[in-house]
Design a protein around this motif. Structure first.
Motif, PDB file in Angstrom:
ATOM      1  N   ALA A 102      -1.536   0.377 -11.223  1.00 13.11           N
ATOM      2  CA  ALA A 102      -1.433   1.180 -10.008  1.00 13.11           C
ATOM      3  C   ALA A 102      -1.713   2.672 -10.261  1.00 13.11           C
ATOM      4  N   THR A 111      -2.152  -2.857  -6.680  1.00 14.71           N
ATOM      5  CA  THR A 111      -1.574  -1.616  -6.169  1.00 14.71           C
ATOM      6  C   THR A 111      -0.070  -1.525  -6.421  1.00 14.71           C
ATOM      7  N   TRP A 126       0.569   3.811  -2.950  1.00 15.64           N
ATOM      8  CA  TRP A 126      -0.749   4.447  -2.891  1.00 15.64           C
ATOM      9  C   TRP A 126      -0.756   5.506  -1.794  1.00 15.64           C
ATOM     10  N   MET A 154       0.816  -1.218   0.000  1.00 13.64           N
ATOM     11  CA  MET A 154       0.000   0.000   0.000  1.00 13.64           C
ATOM     12  C   MET A 154       0.852   1.271   0.000  1.00 13.64           C
TER      13      MET A 154
END
Length: 252
Positions: free
Chosen positions: A233, A228, A36, A33
Motif C-alpha cells: 500500500a 491497497t 489511499w 480505498m
C-alpha cells in the motif's frame, strides 16, 4: 438499507487544482480505498470515493443492481469533481479499475490520468461463461473478498458473491475490452505478482490494448488482490502521488 461499518463513502475538499476519484471493487466498499484517500487528502488533493450501488450493505441488494448503476454513480461523482477542479484523475481497484477505464473511454481528455490496481477486464475461469444461466437459479456463490497477504488485515466485503450482479460485471468487461483502444490518457498500472481473484493476464490485456503513450507498470511483489490494504500500500500511494505530479508537469 443500513451500511456496514467502515463502508461509508468519503470525501475531502481541498485543492481546486487536482481532484481524485477513487473507485472500489466488486462486492467491496470504500473501506478498501480509505487509506489511499487519506494519503491523497494529506497532500492537499480534493478526493471523493462513492459507495457503489448495492455495495457495503448486503449481497442480496447487490444482486438487484447492474453495471450501469455502478457506472452512473462514478460518472456523477466525476462530474462533481470536474466542476471544481482543474484536473481530475481516476484511481480504481479491481472492478473500480474497470469503471475507471470506462470513464476514460467515454470522457476522453476530461480524465487527466488513470492509476489502476489489479484492474479486471476478463476472467479465465470456465464457469464464468455460465453466469447468465446460473443467475437464474443460483443467487450467490462463495465470496472473493479479503485476498490480502498482510496478517491481521481484513477487508469489509461480502462473504457471498451475488451471481446476477457478477453476470452484469462480465458484460461490462466485454464492453471495456472492445473499447480499450479509446484509452489514450496517461496511465499508472500497478498489479500484484500473486493475485487469487484477478488473473495477471488482465493487466497484460490492458497494457497491450490501450493507446496511452505515457504508461508505467509497477509490479507488486508483496501483496495479493486487495493491494491497497496490503504490504505494498505505501508503494501504491507514493507512486500514485508521483504520477499525478508528473502528469501535471507534462501538461504545464
Amino acid at each position: 438499507m443500513p451500511v456496514l461499518a467502515g463502508a461509508e463513502p468519503f470525501s475531502h475538499t481541498a485543492s481546486t487544482e487536482v481532484g481524485v476519484l477513487l473507485c472500489h471493487g466488486f462486492t467491496g466498499s470504500p473501506a478498501s480505498m480509505r487509506p489511499w484517500g487519506r494519503y491523497l487528502a494529506d497532500l492537499g488533493h480534493t478526493v471523493r470515493c462513492p459507495r457503489l450501488p448495492g455495495h457495503g450493505t448486503t449481497w442480496q441488494e447487490c444482486n438487484r443492481t447492474r453495471w450501469t448503476n455502478w457506472y452512473d454513480c462514478v460518472h456523477t461523482e466525476f462530474e462533481t469533481l470536474a466542476r471544481s477542479c482543474e484536473s481530475v484523475f481516476v484511481f480504481g481497484l479491481s472492478m473500480g479499475g474497470t469503471l475507471s477505464l470506462r470513464l476514460a473511454q467515454q470522457l476522453g481528455d476530461a480524465v487527466a490520468g488513470l492509476a489502476l490496481v489489479n484492474p479486471s477486464v476478463l476472467t479465465l475461469r470456465k464457469d464464468a461463461r455460465l453466469l447468465p444461466v446460473l443467475g437464474r437459479v443460483l443467487p450467490s456463490v462463495k465470496g472473493v473478498g479479503g485476498d490480502i497477504a498482510k496478517p491481521g488485515v481484513i477487508e469489509p466485503a461480502y462473504a457471498r458473491t451475488p451471481v446476477r450482479a457478477a453476470a452484469s460485471l462480465s458484460r461490462l468487461w466485454k464492453l471495456v475490452r472492445e473499447d480499450l483502444y479509446k484509452v489514450t490518457q496517461p496511465m499508472l498500472l500497478m498489479h500484484s505478482v500473486v493475485d487469487h481473484v484477478v488473473e495477471p493476464v488482465n493487466s497484460r490485456v490492458i497494457a497491450e490494448g490501450v493507446r496511452s503513450t505515457q504508461l508505467t507498470e509497477v509490479l507488486l511483489y508483496d501483496s495479493y488482490h486487495v493491494a491497497t490494504l496490503d504490504n505494498d500500500a505505501p508503494l501504491i500511494f507514493e507512486r500514485s502521488a508521483e504520477f499525478v505530479r508528473s502528469v501535471r508537469q507534462v501538461a504545464a
